[in-house]
Design a protein around this motif. Sequence first.
Motif, PDB file in Angstrom:
ATOM      1  N   SER A 577       0.832  -1.197   0.000  1.00 51.75           N
ATOM      2  CA  SER A 577       0.000   0.000   0.000  1.00 51.75           C
ATOM      3  C   SER A 577       0.868   1.249   0.000  1.00 51.75           C
ATOM      4  CB  SER A 577      -0.899   0.000   1.241  1.00 51.75           C
ATOM      5  OG  SER A 577      -1.554   1.237   1.391  1.00 51.75           O
ATOM      6  N   SER A 578       0.364   2.306  -0.617  1.00 51.62           N
ATOM      7  CA  SER A 578       1.072   3.587  -0.597  1.00 51.62           C
ATOM      8  C   SER A 578       0.708   4.403   0.642  1.00 51.62           C
ATOM      9  CB  SER A 578       0.734   4.394  -1.855  1.00 51.62           C
ATOM     10  OG  SER A 578      -0.665   4.630  -1.925  1.00 51.62           O
ATOM     11  N   THR A 579      -0.203   3.891   1.471  1.00 47.13           N
ATOM     12  CA  THR A 579      -0.638   4.629   2.670  1.00 47.13           C
ATOM     13  C   THR A 579      -0.411   3.858   3.967  1.00 47.13           C
ATOM     14  OG1 THR A 579      -2.898   3.794   2.366  1.00 47.13           O
ATOM     15  CG2 THR A 579      -2.378   5.947   1.407  1.00 47.13           C
ATOM     16  N   CYS A 580      -0.441   2.537   3.904  1.00 48.21           N
ATOM     17  CA  CYS A 580      -0.287   1.726   5.116  1.00 48.21           C
ATOM     18  C   CYS A 580       0.974   0.863   4.993  1.00 48.21           C
ATOM     19  CB  CYS A 580      -1.512   0.843   5.307  1.00 48.21           C
ATOM     20  SG  CYS A 580      -1.406  -0.202   6.780  1.00 48.21           S
ATOM     21  N   PRO A 581       1.841   0.855   5.983  1.00 48.56           N
ATOM     22  CA  PRO A 581       3.104   0.113   5.876  1.00 48.56           C
ATOM     23  C   PRO A 581       2.955  -1.400   5.966  1.00 48.56           C
ATOM     24  CG  PRO A 581       2.933   1.166   8.019  1.00 48.56           C
ATOM     25  CD  PRO A 581       1.777   1.657   7.217  1.00 48.56           C
ATOM     26  N   THR A 582       1.857  -1.908   6.509  1.00 47.48           N
ATOM     27  CA  THR A 582       1.729  -3.351   6.702  1.00 47.48           C
ATOM     28  C   THR A 582       0.590  -3.938   5.884  1.00 47.48           C
ATOM     29  OG1 THR A 582       0.301  -3.085   8.640  1.00 47.48           O
ATOM     30  CG2 THR A 582       2.679  -3.237   9.028  1.00 47.48           C
ATOM     31  N   THR A 583       0.811  -5.160   5.439  1.00 50.31           N
ATOM     32  CA  THR A 583      -0.209  -5.946   4.731  1.00 50.31           C
ATOM     33  C   THR A 583      -0.128  -7.372   5.257  1.00 50.31           C
ATOM     34  OG1 THR A 583       0.271  -4.603   2.769  1.00 50.31           O
ATOM     35  CG2 THR A 583      -1.128  -6.544   2.459  1.00 50.31           C
ATOM     36  N   SER A 584      -1.263  -8.035   5.369  1.00 46.40           N
ATOM     37  CA  SER A 584      -1.269  -9.379   5.963  1.00 46.40           C
ATOM     38  C   SER A 584      -1.894 -10.409   5.034  1.00 46.40           C
ATOM     39  CB  SER A 584      -2.043  -9.375   7.287  1.00 46.40           C
ATOM     40  OG  SER A 584      -1.428  -8.540   8.231  1.00 46.40           O
ATOM     41  N   LEU A 585      -1.422 -11.650   5.197  1.00 43.90           N
ATOM     42  CA  LEU A 585      -2.001 -12.811   4.541  1.00 43.90           C
ATOM     43  C   LEU A 585      -2.274 -13.852   5.617  1.00 43.90           C
ATOM     44  CD1 LEU A 585       0.294 -13.412   1.416  1.00 43.90           C
ATOM     45  CD2 LEU A 585      -2.067 -12.621   1.379  1.00 43.90           C
ATOM     46  N   SER A 586      -3.420 -14.481   5.556  1.00 43.62           N
ATOM     47  CA  SER A 586      -3.709 -15.569   6.486  1.00 43.62           C
ATOM     48  C   SER A 586      -3.839 -16.880   5.717  1.00 43.62           C
ATOM     49  CB  SER A 586      -4.996 -15.293   7.260  1.00 43.62           C
ATOM     50  OG  SER A 586      -6.070 -15.098   6.363  1.00 43.62           O
ATOM     51  N   HIS A 587      -3.907 -17.984   6.436  1.00 42.31           N
ATOM     52  CA  HIS A 587      -4.074 -19.301   5.829  1.00 42.31           C
ATOM     53  C   HIS A 587      -2.952 -19.610   4.846  1.00 42.31           C
ATOM     54  CE1 HIS A 587      -7.970 -19.175   7.685  1.00 42.31           C
ATOM     55  NE2 HIS A 587      -8.317 -18.112   6.972  1.00 42.31           N
ATOM     56  N   CYS A 588      -1.729 -19.479   5.322  1.00 39.06           N
ATOM     57  CA  CYS A 588      -0.592 -19.860   4.501  1.00 39.06           C
ATOM     58  C   CYS A 588      -0.515 -21.376   4.397  1.00 39.06           C
ATOM     59  CB  CYS A 588       0.704 -19.320   5.111  1.00 39.06           C
ATOM     60  SG  CYS A 588       0.759 -17.519   5.136  1.00 39.06           S
ATOM     61  N   TYR A 589       0.397 -21.832   3.575  1.00 37.52           N
ATOM     62  CA  TYR A 589       0.569 -23.271   3.396  1.00 37.52           C
ATOM     63  C   TYR A 589       0.861 -23.902   4.760  1.00 37.52           C
ATOM     64  CZ  TYR A 589       1.640 -27.432   0.632  1.00 37.52           C
ATOM     65  OH  TYR A 589       1.606 -28.686   0.078  1.00 37.52           O
ATOM     66  N   PRO A 590       0.181 -25.009   5.133  1.00 36.98           N
ATOM     67  CA  PRO A 590       0.350 -25.597   6.467  1.00 36.98           C
ATOM     68  C   PRO A 590       1.805 -25.945   6.766  1.00 36.98           C
ATOM     69  CG  PRO A 590      -1.513 -26.577   5.326  1.00 36.98           C
ATOM     70  CD  PRO A 590      -0.825 -25.715   4.334  1.00 36.98           C
ATOM     71  N   ASN A 591       2.199 -25.637   7.980  1.00 30.53           N
ATOM     72  CA  ASN A 591       3.539 -25.962   8.479  1.00 30.53           C
ATOM     73  C   ASN A 591       4.659 -25.257   7.716  1.00 30.53           C
ATOM     74  OD1 ASN A 591       2.423 -27.833  10.387  1.00 30.53           O
ATOM     75  ND2 ASN A 591       2.203 -29.295   8.687  1.00 30.53           N
ATOM     76  N   THR A 592       4.327 -24.171   7.027  1.00 32.43           N
ATOM     77  CA  THR A 592       5.363 -23.391   6.344  1.00 32.43           C
ATOM     78  C   THR A 592       6.255 -22.725   7.390  1.00 32.43           C
ATOM     79  OG1 THR A 592       3.983 -22.984   4.423  1.00 32.43           O
ATOM     80  CG2 THR A 592       5.780 -21.440   4.810  1.00 32.43           C
ATOM     81  N   THR A 593       7.550 -22.767   7.137  1.00 35.05           N
ATOM     82  CA  THR A 593       8.508 -22.203   8.087  1.00 35.05           C
ATOM     83  C   THR A 593       9.242 -20.996   7.518  1.00 35.05           C
ATOM     84  OG1 THR A 593       8.874 -24.469   8.866  1.00 35.05           O
ATOM     85  CG2 THR A 593      10.416 -22.788   9.638  1.00 35.05           C
ATOM     86  N   PHE A 594       9.523 -21.038   6.223  1.00 35.38           N
ATOM     87  CA  PHE A 594      10.414 -20.031   5.616  1.00 35.38           C
ATOM     88  C   PHE A 594       9.705 -19.329   4.454  1.00 35.38           C
ATOM     89  CE2 PHE A 594      12.925 -23.892   6.763  1.00 35.38           C
ATOM     90  CZ  PHE A 594      13.465 -23.400   7.943  1.00 35.38           C
ATOM     91  N   PHE A 595      10.258 -18.192   4.051  1.00 34.20           N
ATOM     92  CA  PHE A 595       9.665 -17.466   2.928  1.00 34.20           C
ATOM     93  C   PHE A 595      10.705 -16.551   2.286  1.00 34.20           C
ATOM     94  CE2 PHE A 595       8.913 -15.103   6.836  1.00 34.20           C
ATOM     95  CZ  PHE A 595       9.337 -13.810   6.523  1.00 34.20           C
ATOM     96  N   LEU A 596      10.486 -16.274   1.004  1.00 35.94           N
ATOM     97  CA  LEU A 596      11.256 -15.284   0.253  1.00 35.94           C
ATOM     98  C   LEU A 596      10.297 -14.235  -0.280  1.00 35.94           C
ATOM     99  CD1 LEU A 596      13.820 -17.266  -1.935  1.00 35.94           C
ATOM    100  CD2 LEU A 596      14.342 -15.662  -0.094  1.00 35.94           C
ATOM    101  N   LEU A 597      10.718 -12.990  -0.251  1.00 35.03           N
ATOM    102  CA  LEU A 597       9.883 -11.875  -0.696  1.00 35.03           C
ATOM    103  C   LEU A 597      10.196 -11.517  -2.149  1.00 35.03           C
ATOM    104  CD1 LEU A 597      10.341  -9.687   2.503  1.00 35.03           C
ATOM    105  CD2 LEU A 597       8.544 -11.362   2.037  1.00 35.03           C
ATOM    106  N   ASN A 598       9.170 -11.061  -2.853  1.00 31.12           N
ATOM    107  CA  ASN A 598       9.289 -10.615  -4.243  1.00 31.12           C
ATOM    108  C   ASN A 598       9.712 -11.747  -5.165  1.00 31.12           C
ATOM    109  OD1 ASN A 598       9.037  -8.750  -6.307  1.00 31.12           O
ATOM    110  ND2 ASN A 598      11.111  -7.941  -6.066  1.00 31.12           N
TER     111      ASN A 598
END
Length: 929
Positions: A577-598
């Motif tokens: 967002s250009s106005t809010c610094p945070t964005t959320s996602l729920s219900h990620c892949y079960p038991n996911t531990t790691f992530f890469l951005l972009n």
Amino acid sequence: MLGLGMYFYKSKPPSNQTLCNYVPPLMLDKNDKQSDCLTQREAEIRSQRVSNVSYKLGLAFRKEETFYGQITIKFTMNNSQNSQEPLFLDYKGISIKDLLINYEPIDPYEVYQGDRIIFPKDSLNLGEENVVSLLFHSKYVNDGEGAHKFIDKDDSSIYVFTQFETFYCHKVFPCFDQPDIRASMALTTVSPKDWIIISNGKENGFIKPQDPEFDEYKSLVNQDLLDSFSEEFYIQTYNETPRITPYIFSFFCGPFECIQEDAEIPGREDPMTFRLFMRRSLKKDALRVKDMFLTTAIRGIHWYSDFFGYNYPYEKYDQIICPEFEHYAMENLTAVAFAELYLNRGKEITEYDQIRTIYVVLHELCHHWFGNLVTMTWWNDLWLNESFATFVAYLCYAGDPVLGEIFKNNPNLWIRVNLEKEVGYVEDNFSTNHPILNEVSSTDTAFDMFNGISYGKGCGFLQQLLHLVGYETFSEATKIYFKKFEWKNTKLDDFLDCLDEANDKNPGKIYTDKISSWCKTFLTTKGVNIIQGELKDNKFTLTQTPSPHSDGLRHQSLDIYFFRANLVSETRPILTSSTCPTTSLSHCYPNTTFFLLNHGDHAYIQSYLDPSTLKFLCTNLSNLHGSLTRAIAWRSLQAMVVNGHTGPLVFIECFKNNFMKEEEAILAEIVLKIMNEVIEWFVPEERFEEVTFEIFEILYQGIEKDEGYERLQKMKILYQNYLFMFLQDRDHILKSIEWLEDGYIHDTNGKRIDTAKLGPDHQHLILKAVHKSPYFNSKYKNDLLVQIIGSEKTDIAINLKLSCEALMPFPETKASIWDLITTPSSSLSSYERGAYMEYFFNREASEILQEYFPKYLSHIDKLADCSNKAYVIQFISLVCPKFGISTDFLQTLEENLEKHIHDPLKKSYCRAVRKVLETFQKSQRAREL
């Protein structure tokens, strides 16, 4: 020396002098004017007053230090609210003669000011065609800004080539030197009989003295020009060009060799000839890469003609490989110049080299639409040229099936795009950054726009734009643009209007808002944002933070790559967002531990690794699926080091654990380039020798591996190419000298590795390591140099000698070289001077160099008043030491900068110094972590 300040006459020229033997008395006053430039306001006023311009130009090229010319300029002078402002031609030459304005003689002394020919107000006809003619006398240069002269010491051949962007055309002939005063160009040349002359128009063939039509063609040329030749000369004319901007006019002179191929292109019945020129001593090198130039250009024309909906509109396409070319490549209309680095002389060509060369060929070809067919109005819209040529060249490379089949490297192509964007991230992390669309007050600061913002960030902007609007809409926008603005000049809103029109025509459009509004927020704001993520209780939160030099948050679409330890993965889209610094996602892949951005690299944004992902990747990065995915992980780690978020030794550890498992050569080469930067700038001084030793050993072990499949052989070539860049340890140097004598690398048992033959590049790196080492005396070093290069007189051999001399850790050698590199007016070309500059400060001579740290600061301070901008930028960027930087050093540099920071004539200088200062500061912070 031409270019060091403003020249002016001290007396009128004698009336009986001819142009050929008349050189007016000159006096140079460095402090009279900081640099000769054209302001944006002056350009705007002049473009309102001048239209329908044409040039009829004659040039007499000689093998001396100067050349002569004649020109007739026709233009209409329009009425405007600024009619009282003086109208002028730009010209920075030696002298002019026989000036006629509307066929009336004008005293040159009265109107020529050394960089401008100012028309008397009563000499021009308002609302009518005006005709100006004159003879002129100009000088070849050795700094790449104008008509550059090069002598091939290998065979004594002379070559001349031009570089006119941004404001150098008027160093060759009088003209309206600004992008939006387009003109047709009719050229006639007179030249030595053994020279080939290439220009923008198709040549009509040389006319020789024995030809029956020779006298007829002589009548086209002023007798003064012909009298300047003491040897036999040929005359040649060229087809008139379309209406082009001055900076893409060009000529190339010398005994060039040529490789050519005829090919059919869209919209043309007869095949068109594609030519590749090179100096005659390098034809064998050009034959190795000819397909990368000729086949790529042919295929590129097919793809661009379809994607843009506009067939290639010119009569020929030439590519000229030029010695000492300073700017990598230049899109001169139908006569593109390339630096000789793309010949890859002295080395086996890697996948990285191949992609780089093909991309550059496509980039310059793309300019024949973005830049040459449609040109930005002024330099603040440079992105309309460079950002598009950068990004669309990659689209072409990835989209053309023939290129993909021939060169077979498309899977790794987007890693190279990621590298392109990295240049933008680097630039955006300096306080000297600016928006993509930036205010350029004069030509004096225009060249500052040729940086990572216009290229890398602009590429990133267009990549995100394509992700938002889709391929078809992006293509349709260019089709509308070229049809509407062919042979015209444009600004930001012109393209954005076409983009909105294309987006509105798409019934299934992805981005439903007015896309131009989003574009403006991106193009008119500066900085890059940092993204970090947190994964907790099956909920993911993305935080976007403005970097220290950013204007704020941006709305972008990107993907998050979630994965487990077994590398089972899921990709989810997210919008910042250009106005809010945070964005959320729920219900990620079960038991996911790691992530890469972009993931997929769609957004222009820098990402950091969260602690758990960083820990996992430190030993498992090489196992990630997809070369681009791994590239993004390496880039995230690099950003964390450069921005002081983690220490450089973390990167080193990750490298040691993962690098030798990497099987994609282009990614491995990019990682090695990052590693070299990390060692040079960020590793603590006390760990420098240890780390370089370790990297050398890692690469050496890779070369020793048993023979295997083709991919491994490519990797071994890469290891060998980079091995000697990390040659610092004494025992490694001694071992390398043994290899040098045999011509092959040996294994740990002293046995020759038959697949590891040393090429010239490897030999030269070993020689440089020996020359900078304090363990060998000067006689041994010189003998070894002679043993390797013998009596070779190539430019590579000569520059190697200069580099080795600069590296010598002896007080008398450093003193003599310091005198040379601190003298802007030395006879050295910028290419030769650069060899001295780059290797002056070396760690092995740290004790000897202590006295030069304050001298470096003092000289940089003096450069604020030097008008030779090319020299100033070269010195500031190349000579700066990468070690031994103290707090006092930084403080003095900052104090010197503050003295000049408010002077509007010193913006470019201050920008260059500021970038060096902030680089030192980042380096110091990283080394303290």
